[in-house]
Design an enzyme around this catalytic site. Structure first.
Site, mmCIF file in Angstrom:
data_model
loop_
_atom_site.group_PDB
_atom_site.id
_atom_site.type_symbol
_atom_site.label_atom_id
_atom_site.label_comp_id
_atom_site.label_asym_id
_atom_site.label_seq_id
_atom_site.Cartn_x
_atom_site.Cartn_y
_atom_site.Cartn_z
ATOM 1 N N HIS A 143 0.829 -6.498 3.085
ATOM 2 C CA HIS A 143 1.324 -5.527 2.250
ATOM 3 C C HIS A 143 1.860 -4.492 3.422
ATOM 4 C CE1 HIS A 143 -2.883 -4.717 2.649
ATOM 5 N NE2 HIS A 143 -2.597 -3.455 2.717
ATOM 6 N N HIS B 23 2.759 -0.337 3.741
ATOM 7 C CA HIS B 23 2.643 0.866 3.264
ATOM 8 C C HIS B 23 4.079 1.537 3.499
ATOM 9 C CE1 HIS B 23 -1.763 0.977 2.636
ATOM 10 N NE2 HIS B 23 -1.723 0.048 3.837
HETATM 11 P P1 AMP Z 1 -5.062 -1.671 3.796
HETATM 12 O O1 AMP Z 1 -6.172 -0.965 4.220
HETATM 13 O O2 AMP Z 1 -3.733 -1.658 4.580
HETATM 14 O O3 AMP Z 1 -5.384 -3.144 3.697
HETATM 15 O O4 AMP Z 1 -4.376 -1.131 2.398
HETATM 16 C C1 AMP Z 1 -4.868 -1.465 1.294
HETATM 17 C C2 AMP Z 1 -4.248 -0.373 0.282
HETATM 18 O O5 AMP Z 1 -4.387 -1.189 -1.052
HETATM 19 C C3 AMP Z 1 -5.426 0.785 0.077
HETATM 20 O O6 AMP Z 1 -4.520 1.924 0.340
HETATM 21 C C4 AMP Z 1 -5.687 0.784 -1.259
HETATM 22 O O7 AMP Z 1 -5.821 2.102 -1.860
HETATM 23 C C5 AMP Z 1 -4.839 -0.168 -2.127
HETATM 24 N N1 AMP Z 1 -5.376 -0.791 -3.099
HETATM 25 C C6 AMP Z 1 -6.313 -1.607 -3.326
HETATM 26 N N2 AMP Z 1 -6.447 -2.154 -4.588
HETATM 27 C C7 AMP Z 1 -5.524 -1.474 -5.234
HETATM 28 C C8 AMP Z 1 -4.857 -1.855 -6.495
HETATM 29 N N3 AMP Z 1 -5.568 -2.444 -7.469
HETATM 30 N N4 AMP Z 1 -3.873 -1.274 -6.957
HETATM 31 C C9 AMP Z 1 -3.002 -0.491 -6.156
HETATM 32 N N5 AMP Z 1 -3.718 -0.061 -4.790
HETATM 33 C C10 AMP Z 1 -4.653 -0.672 -4.559
#
Ligand code: AMP
Ligand code: ZN
Length: 138
Positions: free
Chosen positions: A101, A103
């Protein structure tokens, strides 16, 4: 190309509802559940790739234009003055969900605090040595 127990596969493909800001055949972009700032968005490919190293060429070529469009729309709609693209690979790099993903984090005049790291001095010889180590493994 989906993985059974992956929450982002389910969200990207609409099996779990989300606050969607953008969708096309390859991606769904949703608001992050725990935003760093108002509008913090994550762009999820509909296919499962663990991280950037697994991404196929089509998906990797398509993700930056999507990020740019969303960033521009944030500036036009939310009043942010800039945005950061952040993409974590591996637990040591802060990755917590192992479905690629990107950001898109809006930056306002009053924050949020910049993603920072401590910088160190380095000698030219050491830089050359390190460059060679990486180059030899491309
Ligand atoms: P990373 O730390 O780069 O793997 O980012 C994962 C991101 O996904 C974090 O910023 C979380 O807040 C976000 N996240 C996790 N689960 C969900 C969800 N169900 N819906 C939206 N965002 C999520
Ligand atoms: Zn997945």
């Amino acid at each position: 190309m989906r993985e059974e127990n992956c929450i982002f596969c389910k969200i990207a493909n609409g099996e779990i509802p989300s606050a969607t800001v953008y969708e096309d055949e390859n991606f769904r972009a949703i608001l992050d559940l725990n935003p760093a700032s108002k509008g913090h968005t994550i762009i999820l490919p509909k296919n499962h790739f663990k991280d950037v190293c697994e991404l196929d060429e089509n998906t990797s070529a398509a993700v930056l234009p999507v990020a740019a469009r969303i960033g521009a729309a944030m500036k036009a709609s939310l009043g942010c003055t800039g945005f950061n693209l952040v993409q974590n690979n591996g637990a040591s790099a802060g990755q917590t969900v192992f479905h690629f993903h990107m950001h898109v984090i809006p930056r306002y005049e009053d924050g949020p605090a910049m993603v920072t790291w401590e910088q160190h001095q380095s000698e030219a010889e050491e830089l050359q040595q390190t460059a060679t180590q990486i180059k030899n493994n491309l």
